[in-house]
Design a protein around this motif. Sequence first.
Motif, PDB file in Angstrom:
ATOM      1  N   LYS A  75      46.816 -55.824 117.295  1.00 26.85           N
ATOM      2  CA  LYS A  75      47.380 -55.396 115.981  1.00 26.85           C
ATOM      3  C   LYS A  75      47.682 -56.550 115.161  1.00 26.85           C
ATOM      4  N   LEU A  76      47.493 -57.854 115.737  1.00 23.77           N
ATOM      5  CA  LEU A  76      47.909 -59.086 115.015  1.00 23.77           C
ATOM      6  C   LEU A  76      46.353 -59.741 114.413  1.00 23.77           C
ATOM      7  N   HIS A  77      45.258 -59.386 115.280  1.00 19.54           N
ATOM      8  CA  HIS A  77      44.142 -60.397 114.732  1.00 19.54           C
ATOM      9  C   HIS A  77      43.503 -59.947 113.557  1.00 19.54           C
ATOM     10  N   SER A  78      44.149 -59.165 112.635  1.00 18.26           N
ATOM     11  CA  SER A  78      43.762 -58.709 111.324  1.00 18.26           C
ATOM     12  C   SER A  78      44.832 -58.898 110.531  1.00 18.26           C
ATOM     13  N   THR A  79      44.751 -59.226 108.998  1.00 17.49           N
ATOM     14  CA  THR A  79      45.709 -59.256 108.106  1.00 17.49           C
ATOM     15  C   THR A  79      45.484 -57.912 106.911  1.00 17.49           C
ATOM     16  N   ASN A  80      44.447 -56.976 107.454  1.00 14.66           N
ATOM     17  CA  ASN A  80      44.327 -55.934 106.708  1.00 14.66           C
ATOM     18  C   ASN A  80      45.280 -55.058 106.184  1.00 14.66           C
ATOM     19  N   PRO A  81      46.416 -55.097 107.323  1.00 12.21           N
ATOM     20  CA  PRO A  81      47.583 -54.085 106.822  1.00 12.21           C
ATOM     21  C   PRO A  81      48.379 -54.887 105.767  1.00 12.21           C
ATOM     22  N   LEU A  82      48.640 -56.212 105.937  1.00  5.80           N
ATOM     23  CA  LEU A  82      49.242 -56.997 104.885  1.00  5.80           C
ATOM     24  C   LEU A  82      48.571 -56.947 103.429  1.00  5.80           C
ATOM     25  N   GLU A  83      47.262 -57.235 103.684  1.00  6.38           N
ATOM     26  CA  GLU A  83      46.445 -57.036 102.307  1.00  6.38           C
ATOM     27  C   GLU A  83      46.563 -55.805 101.737  1.00  6.38           C
ATOM     28  N   ARG A  84      46.540 -54.759 102.513  1.00  4.18           N
ATOM     29  CA  ARG A  84      46.752 -53.246 101.851  1.00  4.18           C
ATOM     30  C   ARG A  84      47.962 -53.037 101.122  1.00  4.18           C
ATOM     31  N   LEU A  85      49.153 -53.837 101.821  1.00 11.50           N
ATOM     32  CA  LEU A  85      50.574 -53.876 101.429  1.00 11.50           C
ATOM     33  C   LEU A  85      50.863 -54.424 100.267  1.00 11.50           C
ATOM     34  N   ASN A  86      50.077 -55.552 100.079  1.00  7.90           N
ATOM     35  CA  ASN A  86      50.086 -56.529  99.005  1.00  7.90           C
ATOM     36  C   ASN A  86      49.488 -55.791  97.730  1.00  7.90           C
ATOM     37  N   GLN A 116      56.631 -48.382 102.813  1.00  2.62           N
ATOM     38  CA  GLN A 116      55.950 -48.635 104.000  1.00  2.62           C
ATOM     39  C   GLN A 116      56.514 -48.942 105.382  1.00  2.62           C
ATOM     40  N   ASN A 117      57.670 -49.395 105.555  1.00  2.00           N
ATOM     41  CA  ASN A 117      58.216 -49.519 106.780  1.00  2.00           C
ATOM     42  C   ASN A 117      58.361 -48.229 107.246  1.00  2.00           C
ATOM     43  N   ASP A 118      58.872 -47.214 106.824  1.00  2.00           N
ATOM     44  CA  ASP A 118      58.964 -45.761 107.182  1.00  2.00           C
ATOM     45  C   ASP A 118      57.422 -45.361 107.752  1.00  2.00           C
ATOM     46  N   GLU A 119      56.503 -45.421 106.998  1.00  2.00           N
ATOM     47  CA  GLU A 119      55.088 -45.362 107.417  1.00  2.00           C
ATOM     48  C   GLU A 119      54.918 -45.775 108.586  1.00  2.00           C
ATOM     49  N   TRP A 120      55.011 -47.315 109.049  1.00  2.00           N
ATOM     50  CA  TRP A 120      54.713 -47.991 110.020  1.00  2.00           C
ATOM     51  C   TRP A 120      55.508 -47.478 111.232  1.00  2.00           C
ATOM     52  N   ALA A 121      56.766 -47.101 111.185  1.00  2.00           N
ATOM     53  CA  ALA A 121      57.591 -46.818 111.954  1.00  2.00           C
ATOM     54  C   ALA A 121      57.280 -45.441 112.552  1.00  2.00           C
TER      55      ALA A 121
END
Length: 149
Positions: A75-86, A116-121
Amino acid sequence: FMRNALAHAGKSGRRVVSAFMATAFAQDTPEAARQQWRQVADQLRPKLPKLAALMDESEADVLAYMSFPAPHRTKLHSTNPLERLNGEIKRRTEVVGIFPKEAAITRLVGAILLEQNDEWAVQRARYMTLKTITAMSHDGFISVPAGAP
């Protein structure tokens, strides 16, 4: 990092360099990953000295995720979720254009982050939950509420 690294490899060598570097990410332990990373850098040094130097400089940063427990690494090896959020924040703020007050942008971005927090939860398999992070805590600052899943 991979995009920056592959820019040093040239068009013809990108596949080979990518495959070489991927071997470090496939290791099970942080020590094995570091050893493989150095071995790959040493193999690339004669033909691609700039890439090898980049690998030497960035080893600690690129392999930092290996210090986490194995279930978290994927879950940490990629920054794709953060890039998507930005990207989502950028898209939604550009629709508004000019904000009348700083508080208005804070409310909009805050609402996007809460959404986004709700979706991730609810996507437990994809993202880390508070329960899995608590196991890593050495102090009492992280706690799981009684009703948490």
